[in-house]
Each structure stands twice: as structure tokens, then as C-alpha cells.
Design a protein around this motif. Structure first.
Motif, short mmCIF file in Angstrom:
data_model
loop_
_atom_site.label_atom_id
_atom_site.label_comp_id
_atom_site.label_asym_id
_atom_site.label_seq_id
_atom_site.Cartn_x
_atom_site.Cartn_y
_atom_site.Cartn_z
N ASP A 76 35.94 5.56 45.52
CA ASP A 76 34.65 4.91 45.27
C ASP A 76 34.35 3.81 46.29
O ASP A 76 33.23 3.72 46.80
CB ASP A 76 34.62 4.29 43.87
N GLU A 77 35.33 2.98 46.56
CA GLU A 77 35.12 1.86 47.48
C GLU A 77 34.82 2.37 48.89
O GLU A 77 33.96 1.82 49.57
CB GLU A 77 36.34 0.94 47.48
N LEU A 78 35.52 3.43 49.30
CA LEU A 78 35.25 4.02 50.61
C LEU A 78 33.84 4.58 50.66
O LEU A 78 33.13 4.41 51.65
CB LEU A 78 36.28 5.11 50.93
N ASN A 79 33.39 5.22 49.59
CA ASN A 79 32.03 5.76 49.55
C ASN A 79 31.00 4.65 49.66
O ASN A 79 30.01 4.78 50.38
CB ASN A 79 31.82 6.56 48.25
N LEU A 80 31.22 3.55 48.95
CA LEU A 80 30.28 2.42 49.02
C LEU A 80 30.27 1.81 50.42
O LEU A 80 29.20 1.50 50.96
CB LEU A 80 30.66 1.37 47.98
N HIS A 93 18.35 7.21 54.05
CA HIS A 93 18.79 7.19 52.66
C HIS A 93 20.30 7.39 52.59
O HIS A 93 20.87 8.07 53.43
CB HIS A 93 18.11 8.30 51.85
N THR A 94 20.92 6.80 51.56
CA THR A 94 22.35 6.97 51.35
C THR A 94 22.63 7.27 49.88
O THR A 94 21.97 6.72 48.99
CB THR A 94 23.14 5.72 51.77
N ILE A 95 23.60 8.14 49.65
CA ILE A 95 24.04 8.48 48.30
C ILE A 95 25.56 8.32 48.24
O ILE A 95 26.26 8.85 49.09
CB ILE A 95 23.66 9.93 47.93
N ALA A 96 26.03 7.59 47.23
CA ALA A 96 27.47 7.39 47.05
C ALA A 96 27.93 8.01 45.74
O ALA A 96 27.29 7.85 44.71
CB ALA A 96 27.81 5.90 47.05
N ARG A 97 29.04 8.70 45.80
CA ARG A 97 29.70 9.21 44.59
C ARG A 97 30.60 8.08 44.08
O ARG A 97 31.51 7.65 44.78
CB ARG A 97 30.51 10.44 44.95
N ASP A 102 34.24 1.44 35.56
CA ASP A 102 34.14 -0.01 35.69
C ASP A 102 32.91 -0.42 36.50
O ASP A 102 32.42 -1.53 36.35
CB ASP A 102 35.39 -0.58 36.37
N TYR A 103 32.44 0.46 37.35
CA TYR A 103 31.27 0.15 38.19
C TYR A 103 29.95 0.51 37.53
O TYR A 103 28.88 0.21 38.06
CB TYR A 103 31.36 0.89 39.53
N ALA A 104 29.98 1.16 36.38
CA ALA A 104 28.75 1.66 35.74
C ALA A 104 27.74 0.54 35.48
O ALA A 104 26.55 0.71 35.71
CB ALA A 104 29.09 2.39 34.44
#
Length: 179
Positions: A76-80, A93-97, A102-104
Motif C-alpha cells: 500500500d505504501e509503495l502504491n501511494l 490521473h493516478t489510482i492506488a490500490r 487501517d487506511y480506510a
């Protein structure tokens, strides 16, 4: 449309296959050359081996000219971080999985602060879709509009769904006025 996909695991390969079929100009970034080889050979896309969060790797991938960057690695952190770098470079545009629950509660803030166009939690999306389908068990086809505020469905039955008898259900008034 020029799309950069970071992460060539199961999700990344599925995205690559689907988007390649639609005829998009794709660049796939992954730290594993072996994983990239399959996508490059099967889908005829450009593959770059390296860290998807690296400024130099994203510049090599042409992120500044990309319409969309999708970060679908297992972290998750790498995606962000990938999306933050892409946003700074100039991706439209960017989309992160983002899978960690905890991030919800922070997704709205993250979207604003990190310049995300969208953050997707696949487990939450699947659970939401299942719950939505359970509200209309006799539906053959179910489509949502206006961010889920309004639904259209096709059913064999002409009976009013039981959930519409509840006063909290907003579409009851629509059904009553339409019949």
C-alpha cells in the motif's frame, strides 16, 4: 490513452491484458524482469524493470505524458508513493490500490493530500458489491448511478423488493410514484 501500470503481479497482469485488448498505449513497471517478460511478450507492451516509486524510472516510462498511472503493487505504501511521484511529475490521473483497512478512514485525506484520483480497496469493493446485490436477490441485472444513490435493475418478478418497505430506503418514493 497512455497508461502506466506499476506492479506486474496478478492484478497488474490482469489490468495489462484488459487494457491492451482495448487498445491503450501501455507501459508496465515492475522490479522483477521475469514478471515483465510475460506481459511484454504476450501483450506487446513496453516494460521497464525498476522501482516504480523512483523518479528516474517514472521519467523513463514517460509518466509526464501519461493520462493515467495505476499503482497495483502488493504494498500500500509503495502504491501511494508511486502516485505521489507521478502526480508531481505530471500524470493527469493516478489510482492506488490500498488494501490495509487501517487506511480506510484516511482515504479522503490521502486523495486530497497525495493528489490521488482514486484509491481502491479490492476487498471493500467486493463486500460492497455483494451487499448491494443481496438487497435485490431477484435481480437479473443491477446497475448503479449517481455514486450508488440510485439503482436500476431488471428482474423476472414485478413485486416490490422487501427492502423498499423500509422508510429509510430512499427509492421507495420513486417506485410508488412510477407505478
Amino acid at each position: 490513452m497512455k497508461i502506466v501500470i506499476v506492479g506486474d503481479g496478478k492484478v497488474g497482469q490482469a489490468l495489462t491484458g484488459r487494457l491492451a485488448e482495448e487498445g491503450h498505449d501501455l507501459v508496465v513497471i515492475d522490479s522483477s524482469p521475469e514478471a515483465l517478460r510475460t506481459s511484454v511478450e504476450v501483450h506487446d507492451v513496453m516494460g521497464i524493470s525498476g522501482n516504480g516509486a523512483s523518479y528516474a524510472v517514472q521519467k523513463e516510462a514517460g509518466v509526464e505524458d501519461a493520462d493515467l498511472l495505476i499503482a497495483a503493487t502488493s504494498g500500500d505504501e509503495l502504491n501511494l508513493l508511486c502516485c505521489m511521484v507521478a502526480n508531481k511529475i505530471g500524470a493527469r490521473h493516478t489510482i492506488a490500490r490500498v488494501r490495509n483497512p487501517d487506511y480506510a478512514d484516511q482515504l479522503v485525506m490521502m486523495k486530497e493530500e497525495f493528489g490521488l484520483s482514486m484509491a481502491i480497496n479490492p476487498e471493500l469493493a467486493a463486500a460492497t458489491e455483494i451487499a448491494r446485490m443481496l438487497r435485490f436477490p431477484s435481480a437479473l441485472k443491477l446497475d448503479s448511478f449517481a455514486g450508488g444513490w440510485w439503482s436500476w435493475w431488471r428482474s423476472r418478478s414485478r413485486r416490490i423488493p422487501p427492502c423498499w418497505d423500509r422508510p429509510s430506503f430512499p427509492s421507495a418514493a420513486i417506485w410508488a410514484s412510477a407505478s
